[in-house]
Design a protein around this motif. Structure first.
Motif, PDB file in Angstrom:
ATOM      1  N   VAL A 145       0.758  -1.060  -0.115  1.00 45.15           N
ATOM      2  CA  VAL A 145      -0.308   0.120  -0.117  1.00 45.15           C
ATOM      3  C   VAL A 145       0.857   1.397   0.014  1.00 45.15           C
ATOM      4  CG1 VAL A 145      -1.973  -1.117   0.934  1.00 45.15           C
ATOM      5  CG2 VAL A 145      -0.248  -0.083   2.559  1.00 45.15           C
ATOM      6  N   TYR A 146       2.000   1.190   0.716  1.00 37.27           N
ATOM      7  CA  TYR A 146       2.964   2.221   0.517  1.00 37.27           C
ATOM      8  C   TYR A 146       3.957   2.284  -0.679  1.00 37.27           C
ATOM      9  CZ  TYR A 146       2.095   1.230   5.693  1.00 37.27           C
ATOM     10  OH  TYR A 146       1.544   1.095   6.703  1.00 37.27           O
ATOM     11  N   THR A 147       4.269   1.173  -1.185  1.00 37.40           N
ATOM     12  CA  THR A 147       5.269   1.258  -2.196  1.00 37.40           C
ATOM     13  C   THR A 147       4.640   1.700  -3.535  1.00 37.40           C
ATOM     14  OG1 THR A 147       4.809  -1.265  -2.618  1.00 37.40           O
ATOM     15  CG2 THR A 147       6.879  -0.472  -1.250  1.00 37.40           C
TER      16      THR A 147
ATOM     17  N   ALA B 143      -4.081   0.007  -8.157  1.00 31.71           N
ATOM     18  CA  ALA B 143      -4.487  -1.035  -7.175  1.00 31.71           C
ATOM     19  C   ALA B 143      -5.611  -1.746  -7.490  1.00 31.71           C
ATOM     20  CB  ALA B 143      -4.963  -0.172  -5.982  1.00 31.71           C
ATOM     21  N   ASP B 144      -6.704  -1.169  -8.273  1.00 29.41           N
ATOM     22  CA  ASP B 144      -7.623  -2.112  -8.717  1.00 29.41           C
ATOM     23  C   ASP B 144      -7.000  -2.899  -9.948  1.00 29.41           C
ATOM     24  OD1 ASP B 144      -9.404  -1.171  -7.015  1.00 29.41           O
ATOM     25  OD2 ASP B 144     -10.271   0.537  -8.446  1.00 29.41           O
TER      26      ASP B 144
ATOM     27  N   ASN C 262      -6.831  -5.889  -5.584  1.00 26.24           N
ATOM     28  CA  ASN C 262      -6.756  -5.570  -4.163  1.00 26.24           C
ATOM     29  C   ASN C 262      -5.998  -6.157  -3.180  1.00 26.24           C
ATOM     30  OD1 ASN C 262      -9.677  -4.253  -5.412  1.00 26.24           O
ATOM     31  ND2 ASN C 262      -8.239  -2.829  -4.832  1.00 26.24           N
ATOM     32  N   ASP C 263      -6.367  -7.733  -3.615  1.00 20.89           N
ATOM     33  CA  ASP C 263      -5.755  -8.543  -2.529  1.00 20.89           C
ATOM     34  C   ASP C 263      -4.180  -8.655  -2.317  1.00 20.89           C
ATOM     35  OD1 ASP C 263      -8.430  -9.546  -2.129  1.00 20.89           O
ATOM     36  OD2 ASP C 263      -8.054 -11.468  -3.161  1.00 20.89           O
ATOM     37  N   ARG C 264      -3.396  -7.999  -3.311  1.00 19.44           N
ATOM     38  CA  ARG C 264      -2.078  -7.736  -3.310  1.00 19.44           C
ATOM     39  C   ARG C 264      -1.559  -6.803  -1.986  1.00 19.44           C
ATOM     40  NH1 ARG C 264       1.011  -6.639  -8.640  1.00 19.44           N
ATOM     41  NH2 ARG C 264       2.707  -6.727  -6.873  1.00 19.44           N
TER      42      ARG C 264
ATOM     43  N   ALA D 135      -7.526   1.138  -1.613  1.00 20.23           N
ATOM     44  CA  ALA D 135      -6.537   0.203  -2.337  1.00 20.23           C
ATOM     45  C   ALA D 135      -6.637  -1.080  -2.030  1.00 20.23           C
ATOM     46  CB  ALA D 135      -5.345   0.995  -2.246  1.00 20.23           C
ATOM     47  N   ALA D 136      -6.865  -1.426  -0.853  1.00 20.31           N
ATOM     48  CA  ALA D 136      -6.894  -2.852  -0.324  1.00 20.31           C
ATOM     49  C   ALA D 136      -8.347  -3.573  -0.463  1.00 20.31           C
ATOM     50  CB  ALA D 136      -6.310  -3.256   1.145  1.00 20.31           C
TER      51      ALA D 136
END
Length: 220
Positions: free
Chosen positions: A13-15, A74-75, A79-81, A118-119
């Motif tokens: 989520v940060y990278t 992200a999508d 999102n699972d990543r 994002a998640a």
């Protein structure tokens, strides 16, 4: 009660956000990295989005485009990543067991909600708090007359429960945890940071992953 940063959510989520920021014109990425290192070296959390908003050279339009691109990627990537190992399985189990749960996360509202989106967790009841000591908020829920915790679930009717379980990666979150509450300190000893270290109450179990948390819950 589930923490997000470095607990439900992983470093992606940060990278990914850093990736989008680095590609955005007009942002001094080296300055951002320097300030982040200074903040995090003191055991604090760095709110990249807030920093961007308060820097005078970053207009609202740039921030909006950056945020939209972050969510788009992200999508696109799935999102699972952006979930930690075992997070999806834990949430699925809690749903199937009809166990009430919510996210309690520390930080700036806009940045936290952006990362949750994002998640793929934007629909989970979430409370964003201003203190790292999350046990303080849990203690406020205790109703002596009922001898229960009255949990103010966001956008829902408060619920009375016998006990509360806090799942978090930072020891300070459990400071002064109420007697009738318990917890899981999720700590990766190979990658632990200064902000995560400390001492937790005896009612808190230290485990290495959310998978281990889930297995322990199932044994009870």
């Amino acid at each position: 009660i589930l923490d997000f940063d470095r607990c439900l959510g992983n470093k992606n989520v940060y990278t990914l956000f850093d990736e989008v920021v680095a590609e955005t014109k007009g942002i001094d990425i080296e300055k951002l990295k320097k300030i982040r290192r200074e903040v995090e070296s003191n055991g604090e959390s760095f709110d990249t989005l807030s920093w961007l908003k308060y820097e005078p050279m970053h207009d609202e339009g740039t921030i909006k485009r950056l945020s939209n691109e972050y969510i788009r990627r992200a999508d696109e990537r799935g999102n699972d990543r952006f979930l930690s190992r075992g997070a999806k399985e834990l949430l699925t189990y809690l749903e199937s067991a009809e166990t009430l749960y919510m996210i309690m996360t520390y930080g700036g509202k806009d940045y936290q909600m952006l990362k949750l989106r994002a998640a793929g967790l934007q629909n989970v009841p979430t409370e964003i708090v201003a203190r790292k000591e999350k046990a303080v908020y849990i203690a406020r829920w205790w109703d002596e007359a009922q001898r229960k915790f009255v949990v103010p679930l966001p956008n829902r009717t408060p619920v009375s429960v016998d006990t509360v379980v806090l799942v978090d990666d930072k020891a300070i979150s459990f400071h002064n945890l109420p007697e009738r509450a318990s917890g899981y300190w999720v700590r990766d000893d190979d990658n632990i940071t200064a902000s995560q270290t400390g001492v937790v109450p005896k009612s808190v179990k230290a485990l290495g992953s959310l998978n281990e948390v889930l297995e322990d819950i199932k044994r009870q």
